[in-house]
Design an enzyme around this catalytic site. Sequence first.
Site, PDB file in Angstrom:
ATOM      1  N   ASN A  69     -12.649  10.997  -1.189  1.00  0.00           N
ATOM      2  CA  ASN A  69     -14.102  10.953  -1.132  1.00  0.00           C
ATOM      3  C   ASN A  69     -14.638  10.294  -2.398  1.00  0.00           C
ATOM      4  O   ASN A  69     -13.994  10.319  -3.442  1.00  0.00           O
ATOM      5  CB  ASN A  69     -14.681  12.369  -1.020  1.00  0.00           C
ATOM      6  CG  ASN A  69     -16.195  12.364  -0.857  1.00  0.00           C
ATOM      7  OD1 ASN A  69     -16.730  11.622  -0.050  1.00  0.00           O
ATOM      8  ND2 ASN A  69     -16.888  13.180  -1.633  1.00  0.00           N
ATOM      9  N   HIS A  90     -18.151  10.458  -4.745  1.00  0.00           N
ATOM     10  CA  HIS A  90     -19.355  11.273  -4.954  1.00  0.00           C
ATOM     11  C   HIS A  90     -20.209  10.632  -6.035  1.00  0.00           C
ATOM     12  O   HIS A  90     -19.679  10.239  -7.094  1.00  0.00           O
ATOM     13  CB  HIS A  90     -18.965  12.687  -5.373  1.00  0.00           C
ATOM     14  CG  HIS A  90     -20.134  13.602  -5.565  1.00  0.00           C
ATOM     15  ND1 HIS A  90     -20.864  14.097  -4.508  1.00  0.00           N
ATOM     16  CD2 HIS A  90     -20.716  14.086  -6.695  1.00  0.00           C
ATOM     17  CE1 HIS A  90     -21.841  14.855  -4.978  1.00  0.00           C
ATOM     18  NE2 HIS A  90     -21.774  14.858  -6.298  1.00  0.00           N
ATOM     19  N   SER A 116     -17.648   9.297  -8.872  1.00  0.00           N
ATOM     20  CA  SER A 116     -16.288   9.809  -9.015  1.00  0.00           C
ATOM     21  C   SER A 116     -15.559   9.693  -7.678  1.00  0.00           C
ATOM     22  O   SER A 116     -16.112  10.048  -6.634  1.00  0.00           O
ATOM     23  CB  SER A 116     -16.311  11.294  -9.429  1.00  0.00           C
ATOM     24  OG  SER A 116     -17.068  11.504 -10.601  1.00  0.00           O
ATOM     25  N   ASP A 174     -17.026  19.158  -3.427  1.00  0.00           N
ATOM     26  CA  ASP A 174     -17.010  18.196  -4.535  1.00  0.00           C
ATOM     27  C   ASP A 174     -16.183  18.707  -5.707  1.00  0.00           C
ATOM     28  O   ASP A 174     -16.455  18.378  -6.868  1.00  0.00           O
ATOM     29  CB  ASP A 174     -18.441  17.886  -4.997  1.00  0.00           C
ATOM     30  CG  ASP A 174     -19.283  17.268  -3.897  1.00  0.00           C
ATOM     31  OD1 ASP A 174     -18.723  16.535  -3.064  1.00  0.00           O
ATOM     32  OD2 ASP A 174     -20.504  17.521  -3.860  1.00  0.00           O
TER      33      ASP A 174
END
Length: 215
Positions: free
Chosen positions: A111, A113, A140, A149
């Site tokens: 992912n 973020h 990030s 997260d």
Amino acid sequence: MADTRLPVVILISGGGTNLQAIIDAQQRGELPIEIRAVISNRADAFGLERARRACIAISVVEHTQFASRAEFDQALQTRIDATGAQLIILAGFMRILTPDFVQHYSGRLLNIHPSLLPKHRGLRTHEAALAAGDAQHGASVHFVSTELDGGPVIAQTRVPILADDTAATLAERVRAQERIIYPLVIGWYASGRLRLSDGQIVLDEQILRTPRLIA
């Protein structure tokens, strides 16, 4: 000749700017990946049109059609696994994933973020950075864990916060950097340089103890 490209699936919910950056990098020959499908939880996500233009298979799993988050995630998992993907890339996928889903893809779920994690988890990160008086903001790339997260951070990119910044101007500068950093990290994974081992990031056979900073 054997195809050495890594099969991936990309999950989206919206416009797909990071998806486009990944497609562009793949088409330039910079990413050894095969995008097996782009899957969205929203039928109106413009990222689906980006995939169509690139002749990539698309699929929609509408979260509103399921009675629970667990049922949606199970349907999504079934759709992903049917593609044979070895890496799942979240690119603006606006759903909180269940622990069972995350654990099923442990070490294979990336992912990006829009903050310098662990700062400003969740939504509205640009507003949060401005409200906190931060001098820097950024993005990030991390492995996804069951903590929102909170997974191990692989790499970060930073942008200065300017005196006249608004959430919109700051967001645009961060997005420009996201389009650089995300394909780069995906390339590390696809080429075998990056993996997650016992909860630790391994890059080029060395444990990465702090996120790699990408200028």
